[in-house]
Design a protein around this motif. Structure first.
Motif, PDB file in Angstrom:
ATOM      1  N   GLY A  56       0.570  -1.159   0.205  1.00 50.14           N
ATOM      2  CA  GLY A  56       0.130   0.228   0.446  1.00 50.14           C
ATOM      3  C   GLY A  56       0.665   1.315   0.202  1.00 50.14           C
ATOM      4  N   ALA A  57      -0.214   2.494  -0.257  1.00 54.07           N
ATOM      5  CA  ALA A  57       0.833   3.960  -0.046  1.00 54.07           C
ATOM      6  C   ALA A  57       1.636   4.159   1.188  1.00 54.07           C
ATOM      7  N   GLY A  58       0.948   3.575   1.763  1.00 50.90           N
ATOM      8  CA  GLY A  58       1.523   4.244   2.974  1.00 50.90           C
ATOM      9  C   GLY A  58       3.077   3.195   3.727  1.00 50.90           C
ATOM     10  N   ASN A  59       3.303   2.099   2.882  1.00 52.96           N
ATOM     11  CA  ASN A  59       4.418   1.692   2.849  1.00 52.96           C
ATOM     12  C   ASN A  59       5.622   1.821   2.008  1.00 52.96           C
ATOM     13  N   VAL A  60       5.769   3.353   0.994  1.00 48.40           N
ATOM     14  CA  VAL A  60       6.344   3.235   0.643  1.00 48.40           C
ATOM     15  C   VAL A  60       7.246   4.640   0.405  1.00 48.40           C
ATOM     16  N   LEU A  61       8.087   4.220   0.855  1.00 52.40           N
ATOM     17  CA  LEU A  61       8.604   5.724   0.994  1.00 52.40           C
ATOM     18  C   LEU A  61       8.697   6.672   0.015  1.00 52.40           C
ATOM     19  N   ARG A  84      12.769   1.056  -7.962  1.00 52.72           N
ATOM     20  CA  ARG A  84      13.930   0.997  -6.701  1.00 52.72           C
ATOM     21  C   ARG A  84      13.047   1.512  -5.610  1.00 52.72           C
ATOM     22  N   LEU A  85      12.728   0.941  -4.477  1.00 54.33           N
ATOM     23  CA  LEU A  85      11.708   0.995  -3.750  1.00 54.33           C
ATOM     24  C   LEU A  85      12.039   1.648  -2.387  1.00 54.33           C
ATOM     25  N   GLU A  86      11.644   2.417  -1.078  1.00 51.80           N
ATOM     26  CA  GLU A  86      12.322   2.513  -0.249  1.00 51.80           C
ATOM     27  C   GLU A  86      11.268   1.963   0.076  1.00 51.80           C
ATOM     28  N   LEU A  87      11.113   1.280   1.117  1.00 52.87           N
ATOM     29  CA  LEU A  87      10.194   0.435   1.792  1.00 52.87           C
ATOM     30  C   LEU A  87       9.647   0.664   2.703  1.00 52.87           C
ATOM     31  N   ARG A  88       8.982   0.867   4.088  1.00 56.33           N
ATOM     32  CA  ARG A  88       8.675   1.188   5.222  1.00 56.33           C
ATOM     33  C   ARG A  88       9.081  -0.265   6.006  1.00 56.33           C
ATOM     34  N   ASP A  89       8.001  -0.823   5.358  1.00 53.82           N
ATOM     35  CA  ASP A  89       8.023  -2.338   6.556  1.00 53.82           C
ATOM     36  C   ASP A  89       8.360  -3.810   5.288  1.00 53.82           C
ATOM     37  N   ARG A  90       9.056  -4.293   4.719  1.00 56.69           N
ATOM     38  CA  ARG A  90       9.568  -5.613   3.953  1.00 56.69           C
ATOM     39  C   ARG A  90       8.418  -6.737   4.569  1.00 56.69           C
ATOM     40  N   SER A 101      18.683  -2.430   1.744  1.00 61.79           N
ATOM     41  CA  SER A 101      17.806  -1.586   1.707  1.00 61.79           C
ATOM     42  C   SER A 101      16.751  -1.313   0.890  1.00 61.79           C
ATOM     43  N   SER A 102      17.073  -1.543  -0.146  1.00 64.20           N
ATOM     44  CA  SER A 102      16.269  -0.864  -2.053  1.00 64.20           C
ATOM     45  C   SER A 102      15.494  -2.702  -2.037  1.00 64.20           C
ATOM     46  N   TYR A 103      14.501  -1.913  -2.428  1.00 61.85           N
ATOM     47  CA  TYR A 103      13.297  -2.909  -2.955  1.00 61.85           C
ATOM     48  C   TYR A 103      13.412  -2.481  -4.631  1.00 61.85           C
ATOM     49  N   GLN A 104      13.843  -3.879  -5.399  1.00 60.87           N
ATOM     50  CA  GLN A 104      14.063  -3.651  -6.808  1.00 60.87           C
ATOM     51  C   GLN A 104      12.692  -4.456  -7.817  1.00 60.87           C
ATOM     52  N   SER A 121       8.557 -13.901 -13.808  1.00 62.36           N
ATOM     53  CA  SER A 121       8.439 -12.853 -12.477  1.00 62.36           C
ATOM     54  C   SER A 121       8.361 -14.156 -11.476  1.00 62.36           C
ATOM     55  N   ALA A 122       8.364 -15.353 -11.592  1.00 66.43           N
ATOM     56  CA  ALA A 122       8.175 -16.101 -10.043  1.00 66.43           C
ATOM     57  C   ALA A 122       9.229 -16.017  -9.293  1.00 66.43           C
ATOM     58  N   TYR A 123      10.169 -16.217 -10.063  1.00 62.79           N
ATOM     59  CA  TYR A 123      11.642 -16.101  -9.495  1.00 62.79           C
ATOM     60  C   TYR A 123      12.940 -14.818  -9.182  1.00 62.79           C
ATOM     61  N   SER A 124      12.686 -14.006  -7.732  1.00 59.95           N
ATOM     62  CA  SER A 124      14.010 -13.282  -7.786  1.00 59.95           C
ATOM     63  C   SER A 124      14.591 -13.381  -7.943  1.00 59.95           C
ATOM     64  N   VAL A 125      15.358 -12.283  -8.393  1.00 65.08           N
ATOM     65  CA  VAL A 125      16.662 -11.478  -9.400  1.00 65.08           C
ATOM     66  C   VAL A 125      17.065 -11.226  -8.359  1.00 65.08           C
ATOM     67  N   GLN A 126      18.725 -11.459  -8.778  1.00 61.74           N
ATOM     68  CA  GLN A 126      19.700 -10.328  -7.752  1.00 61.74           C
ATOM     69  C   GLN A 126      21.242 -10.111  -8.819  1.00 61.74           C
ATOM     70  N   GLU A 127      21.138  -8.529  -8.839  1.00 54.90           N
ATOM     71  CA  GLU A 127      22.044  -8.540  -9.336  1.00 54.90           C
ATOM     72  C   GLU A 127      23.249  -7.094  -8.784  1.00 54.90           C
ATOM     73  N   ASN A 128      24.759  -7.138  -9.346  1.00 57.71           N
ATOM     74  CA  ASN A 128      24.914  -6.129  -7.960  1.00 57.71           C
ATOM     75  C   ASN A 128      25.880  -4.934  -9.064  1.00 57.71           C
TER      76      ASN A 128
END
Length: 503
Positions: free
Chosen positions: A23-28, A38-44, A66-69, A496-503
């Motif tokens: 929800g909107a309250g969780n997206v900073l 690139r999202l900063e979230l209040r509560d993951r 701290s970034s949820y992408q 999209s069912a798979y989480s990915v990670q890239e440094n």
């Protein structure tokens, strides 16, 4: 209504994403790079992961500190981001708790779990001071990629028109549009670097601007006269980082009443003099050495150099070391108007696509894996390889290695043609795969460059497919993955069912 349909689609995507993000309250905050929100979230914990990953259009999910992408792909992300930011600022958060997600078919779930475990282990290995520094340096250059792409395509168009002799009156205008950003890229690098390293962005830009100031040609260092632009983006980066540290040092010691006058003055003066009488000269030597090394590496190494570069790029990504190449690419583009390394490194994606096609062919009764490959393949062809890597090849093990072999053969082909005089480069960084064609530049014109690069992709596809098909599975592994318990194709899980990670 047709012209509004794309906008409606992007608004719908943003509206679908928001409740799944808590929800909107969780997206900073909402920002985006070339392919990701690139999202900063209040509560993951409020994020509904399973539903988010299964949402149509979502290519993957990245958790990086701290970034949820959320990976949406080039073009789409730039349109969804402002819509999501608008909704997050105006729609009240529902305060929903996470809901249980759906489970993937057995085989796909096993691969996804293994991919997640590999991702977690790699993240722990990559949390070293050197790799964290490389991440920060990458963060300086990533925001510049859209401008590099736009100006690169305009530069390619200008070159094409000049070679054809068409619209000569338009050439000066196109050159100005293409070259304006590159002439001041040092300032943008300085601005971003100061921001990333804890300084005031405009002070970093002010110090970096010294590098491109025309009047530096009246300054002598070690008996040699400086030249505008000497040191390029490397000098600007070093200057801005130094300015950030000087500024922080001043703020910790200067009285508050004098801070507004003294701190900016000392920051610009001290960092500026060090830049003039040290950093520009040193960075200039390093930049020149990078250009000579790249030319010599491919001019003399040819196929061998291309084979190694194309084969090692995926492991470099896994180790997080590929980020060190971003300032090198940018330096080559600033020096030579193109980077000869990117077309070769892009062959790693071709090997990955070929390997995925071989897995598809060898597993005719595994509906879940084949469904993943079908959904991920278009993104893979455009150079977005994370869904294939983390959803298929890396969890399976051997196909990741054989994908590297396919990339090596593609890179070897492009390197060999480079050695024979058919130099192929890219006028910008960011795109890969088929998306790189508009940015190509070659020693014999766009047509031959596209032919060399396109043939290299075909070599990478073919080699990745052949090596994976014949050597990508251990004894009994194909029979195991083709077991009847695998889900039918209609129940396949999208990438999209798979989480990915890239440094």
């Amino acid at each position: 209504m047709a012209p509004d349909e794309p906008a409606d689609r992007h608004r719908a995507t943003a509206a679908a994403l928001l409740p799944l993000l808590g929800g909107a309250g969780n997206v900073l905050s909402v920002t985006n790079c070339m392919t990701r929100l690139r999202l900063e979230l209040r509560d993951r914990a409020l994020v509904r992961d399973a539903e988010l990953r299964a949402l149509p259009g979502v290519l993957g999910v990245v958790e990086d500190g701290s970034s949820y992408q959320v990976v949406l792909g080039p073009g789409t992300v730039a349109r969804v981001a402002p819509e999501l930011a608008r909704l997050a600022a105006t729609v009240p958060g529902p305060g929903e708790e996470p809901t249980p997600g759906t489970t993937a078919p057995v085989t796909a779930a096993a691969l996804a779990e293994r991919g997640a475990a590999l991702r977690t282990a790699r993240k722990a290995r990559n949390a070293t001071p050197v790799k964290l520094l490389l991440r920060r340096i990458a963060a300086v250059f990533v925001p510049l990629i859209p401008a590099l792409i736009g100006c690169g395509i305009v530069a390619g168009l200008a070159g094409l028109l000049a070679n054809l002799g068409w619209l000569p009156a338009l050439a000066p205008g196109l050159a100005a549009v293409a070259s304006g950003f590159m002439s001041l890229i040092a300032v943008f690098v300085g601005y971003n670097a100061a921001k990333e390293f804890g300084g005031t962005p405009v002070l970093g830009g002010a110090v970096a601007a010294i590098v491109v100031y025309p009047g530096v040609d009246r300054v002598h260092v070690l008996g040699e006269r400086l030249s505008p632009g000497q040191g390029g983006v490397l000098g600007a980066l070093a200057a801005a980082v130094l300015a950030a540290y000087v500024e922080r040092w001043c703020r910790s010691r200067v009285p508050e009443a004098l801070d507004v006058l003294v701190t900016p003055t000392l920051t610009v003066l001290l960092a500026g003099f060090v830049t003039l009488y040290g950093l520009m000269f040193v960075a200039g030597e390093v930049s020149t050495a990078i250009g000579h090394l790249a030319d010599r590496l491919l001019g003399e190494g040819g196929a061998a150099a291309g084979f190694v570069l194309g084969g090692l790029f995926l492991p470099l990504v896994m180790l997080g070391l590929h980020q060190a190449l971003i300032p090198i690419h940018t330096t080559l583009i600033q020096q030579q108007s193109h980077t000869v390394l990117l077309p070769i490194l892009a062959m790693a994606g071709a090997g990955q696509v070929g390997a995925a096609l071989a897995v598809y062919a060898r597993l005719p009764r595994n509906g879940s894996v084949r469904g993943t490959i079908r959904s991920a393949l278009p993104a893979g062809l455009l150079g977005i390889g994370e869904p294939l890597i983390y959803g298929v090849s890396l969890p399976l093990g051997r196909p990741f290695v054989t994908a590297c072999v396919g990339g090596a053969f593609g890179g070897g082909f492009v390197g060999l043609l480079n050695q024979w005089g058919h130099v192929v480069g890219s006028t910008a960084i960011g795109p890969s795969g088929w998306a790189l064609f508009p940015l190509l530049k070659g020693s014999h014109g766009l047509g031959p460059a596209a032919a060399v690069y396109g043939t290299g992709l075909l070599v990478g596809y073919a080699a990745g497919f052949a090596v994976t098909y014949f050597f990508g599975f251990g004894k009994g592994r194909v029979a195991e993955l083709n077991a009847p318990k695998a889900a039918p194709p209609s129940q396949g899980v999208p990438p999209s069912a798979y989480s990915v990670q890239e440094n």
